[in-house]
Write a protein that holds these residues in place. Sequence first.
Motif, PDB file in Angstrom:
ATOM      1  N   ILE A  82      46.943  10.511  77.501  1.00  0.00           N
ATOM      2  CA  ILE A  82      45.580  10.227  77.040  1.00  0.00           C
ATOM      3  C   ILE A  82      45.007  11.372  76.205  1.00  0.00           C
ATOM      4  N   VAL A  83      45.163  12.607  76.667  1.00  0.00           N
ATOM      5  CA  VAL A  83      44.623  13.749  75.908  1.00  0.00           C
ATOM      6  C   VAL A  83      45.231  13.823  74.499  1.00  0.00           C
ATOM      7  N   PRO A  84      46.570  13.737  74.354  1.00  0.00           N
ATOM      8  CA  PRO A  84      47.123  13.734  72.989  1.00  0.00           C
ATOM      9  C   PRO A  84      46.639  12.547  72.152  1.00  0.00           C
ATOM     10  N   LEU A  85      46.433  11.392  72.803  1.00  0.00           N
ATOM     11  CA  LEU A  85      45.947  10.224  72.074  1.00  0.00           C
ATOM     12  C   LEU A  85      44.545  10.471  71.528  1.00  0.00           C
ATOM     13  N   VAL A  86      43.672  11.029  72.353  1.00  0.00           N
ATOM     14  CA  VAL A  86      42.307  11.337  71.901  1.00  0.00           C
ATOM     15  C   VAL A  86      42.347  12.338  70.746  1.00  0.00           C
ATOM     16  N   VAL A  87      43.180  13.369  70.880  1.00  0.00           N
ATOM     17  CA  VAL A  87      43.302  14.368  69.816  1.00  0.00           C
ATOM     18  C   VAL A  87      43.833  13.719  68.533  1.00  0.00           C
ATOM     19  N   TYR A  88      44.802  12.818  68.677  1.00  0.00           N
ATOM     20  CA  TYR A  88      45.355  12.139  67.500  1.00  0.00           C
ATOM     21  C   TYR A  88      44.283  11.315  66.786  1.00  0.00           C
ATOM     22  N   VAL A  89      43.475  10.594  67.544  1.00  0.00           N
ATOM     23  CA  VAL A  89      42.395   9.794  66.943  1.00  0.00           C
ATOM     24  C   VAL A  89      41.428  10.698  66.185  1.00  0.00           C
ATOM     25  N   LEU A  90      41.092  11.848  66.766  1.00  0.00           N
ATOM     26  CA  LEU A  90      40.187  12.775  66.090  1.00  0.00           C
ATOM     27  C   LEU A  90      40.840  13.378  64.847  1.00  0.00           C
ATOM     28  N   CYS A  91      42.143  13.604  64.898  1.00  0.00           N
ATOM     29  CA  CYS A  91      42.860  14.094  63.718  1.00  0.00           C
ATOM     30  C   CYS A  91      42.763  13.094  62.572  1.00  0.00           C
ATOM     31  N   ARG A  92      42.954  11.825  62.897  1.00  0.00           N
ATOM     32  CA  ARG A  92      42.853  10.787  61.867  1.00  0.00           C
ATOM     33  C   ARG A  92      41.422  10.692  61.334  1.00  0.00           C
ATOM     34  N   ALA A  93      40.454  10.809  62.231  1.00  0.00           N
ATOM     35  CA  ALA A  93      39.052  10.749  61.798  1.00  0.00           C
ATOM     36  C   ALA A  93      38.702  11.921  60.894  1.00  0.00           C
ATOM     37  N   ALA A  94      39.285  13.105  61.198  1.00  0.00           N
ATOM     38  CA  ALA A  94      39.021  14.297  60.391  1.00  0.00           C
ATOM     39  C   ALA A  94      39.896  14.367  59.146  1.00  0.00           C
ATOM     40  N   GLN A  95      40.825  13.401  59.001  1.00  0.00           N
ATOM     41  CA  GLN A  95      41.728  13.337  57.851  1.00  0.00           C
ATOM     42  C   GLN A  95      42.561  14.608  57.699  1.00  0.00           C
ATOM     43  N   LEU A  96      43.085  15.077  58.820  1.00  0.00           N
ATOM     44  CA  LEU A  96      43.985  16.224  58.780  1.00  0.00           C
ATOM     45  C   LEU A  96      45.303  15.835  58.127  1.00  0.00           C
ATOM     46  N   ASP A  97      45.966  16.817  57.502  1.00  0.00           N
ATOM     47  CA  ASP A  97      47.271  16.534  56.915  1.00  0.00           C
ATOM     48  C   ASP A  97      48.302  16.344  58.030  1.00  0.00           C
ATOM     49  N   HIS A  98      49.496  15.924  57.637  1.00  0.00           N
ATOM     50  CA  HIS A  98      50.514  15.546  58.625  1.00  0.00           C
ATOM     51  C   HIS A  98      50.904  16.712  59.532  1.00  0.00           C
ATOM     52  N   MET A  99      51.154  17.898  58.933  1.00  0.00           N
ATOM     53  CA  MET A  99      51.573  19.041  59.735  1.00  0.00           C
ATOM     54  C   MET A  99      50.510  19.434  60.756  1.00  0.00           C
ATOM     55  N   ALA A 100      49.258  19.485  60.324  1.00  0.00           N
ATOM     56  CA  ALA A 100      48.173  19.859  61.230  1.00  0.00           C
ATOM     57  C   ALA A 100      47.990  18.816  62.327  1.00  0.00           C
ATOM     58  N   THR A 101      48.172  17.547  61.997  1.00  0.00           N
ATOM     59  CA  THR A 101      48.063  16.487  63.001  1.00  0.00           C
ATOM     60  C   THR A 101      49.147  16.628  64.059  1.00  0.00           C
ATOM     61  N   VAL A 102      50.384  16.826  63.613  1.00  0.00           N
ATOM     62  CA  VAL A 102      51.484  17.012  64.565  1.00  0.00           C
ATOM     63  C   VAL A 102      51.229  18.241  65.434  1.00  0.00           C
ATOM     64  N   ALA A 103      50.772  19.325  64.821  1.00  0.00           N
ATOM     65  CA  ALA A 103      50.518  20.557  65.566  1.00  0.00           C
ATOM     66  C   ALA A 103      49.437  20.351  66.623  1.00  0.00           C
ATOM     67  N   ALA A 104      48.354  19.671  66.257  1.00  0.00           N
ATOM     68  CA  ALA A 104      47.264  19.434  67.204  1.00  0.00           C
ATOM     69  C   ALA A 104      47.734  18.568  68.374  1.00  0.00           C
ATOM     70  N   VAL A 105      48.499  17.520  68.074  1.00  0.00           N
ATOM     71  CA  VAL A 105      48.980  16.623  69.133  1.00  0.00           C
ATOM     72  C   VAL A 105      49.971  17.348  70.036  1.00  0.00           C
ATOM     73  N   VAL A 106      50.864  18.152  69.462  1.00  0.00           N
ATOM     74  CA  VAL A 106      51.809  18.921  70.279  1.00  0.00           C
ATOM     75  C   VAL A 106      51.054  19.884  71.196  1.00  0.00           C
ATOM     76  N   CYS A 107      50.051  20.562  70.657  1.00  0.00           N
ATOM     77  CA  CYS A 107      49.257  21.484  71.478  1.00  0.00           C
ATOM     78  C   CYS A 107      48.578  20.755  72.632  1.00  0.00           C
ATOM     79  N   ALA A 108      48.199  19.497  72.405  1.00  0.00           N
ATOM     80  CA  ALA A 108      47.540  18.719  73.463  1.00  0.00           C
ATOM     81  C   ALA A 108      48.532  18.116  74.439  1.00  0.00           C
ATOM     82  N   ALA A 109      49.793  17.948  74.017  1.00  0.00           N
ATOM     83  CA  ALA A 109      50.766  17.203  74.822  1.00  0.00           C
ATOM     84  C   ALA A 109      51.689  18.081  75.654  1.00  0.00           C
TER      85      ALA A 109
END
Length: 306
Positions: free
Chosen positions: A236-263
């Motif tokens: 759930i935590v990585p999913l929430v972070v992923y949704v926020l990444c998409r909302a913030a329009q982060l690039d692919h590398m930053a999105t993967v990094a944020a989700v990994v940090c959460a997961a």
Amino acid sequence: MHLAGTILPIFAIILAGWLAGVCGYVSRDLAAPLMRFAYYVAMPALVFLTIADETLHSLLDWRFVAAFGGGSMLCFAAVMLFERIARGASVRTSAILAAAVSMTNTGFVALPILKALFGQPGVLAAAIATIFVGAILFPVLVVLLETDRSDAAGNLRGAALIRQIATNPVILATVCAVIWSMIGATLPGPVASLLAILGEALTPCALFSVGLDLTLRELRERLGLYALLTALKLAIVPLVVYVLCRAAQLDHMATVAAVVCAAVPTAKSAYVLAVEYDVEKAVVSGVISMTTLFSVVTLLAWLHIL
């Protein structure tokens, strides 16, 4: 196969540490010194070396902070409110269970993974996430744990918290590196080589110590609660972070990094506070063990999806 070839050796180091401790090949007492070396020497060296070469603009990616930090805080608040309202738990109990879900081991687990995946940009992302956990989420948790304390000891702990944040090695290394980056100076060759050698020691020392300190005894009781908190932490935590990444329009590398940090698994610092305040120690320890065991599967799944 490429993802498995990158991620599985990292978790194999954790497994090697656990086997070494179980078999008695290496004393479990060595886990704490290894963690201290990784946290106080190797990680600051790697963080400084990485950030000192970056421009200030690349360091201040507030969208990354908002996605990772906002997702972590949202999940922290949601779990705490549920525990308080639905189960009538105390503030201290609710806060520490929320920390077991949202405080993530960015330094010891996410950083080596992102370094293997993306090199220096991955280290930078993990460093920013580590600073958020240490400078924002950790103090918030301590304040909540202190809400039932109004004596001198509580005031002393508050002062100790301020000192701990101000002298945190990762935060200090980041501040010094940002100053160095603003000056625009180049690190002397021998200094850069020294920091690189120390930084390379982070991955084996940190991951081996995580495995060496891993115990499974806590999983025998209250297995349902551990499983629920683990599912929240790893899914759930990585999913929430992923949704926020998409909302913030982060690039692919930053999105993967944020989700990994959460997961990645729950941070050991949550257990340190559980022991310090004598609240839900067995639960936090059990969640750390279970998230460490199952994160290898869930991380590969998240990376495959992304």
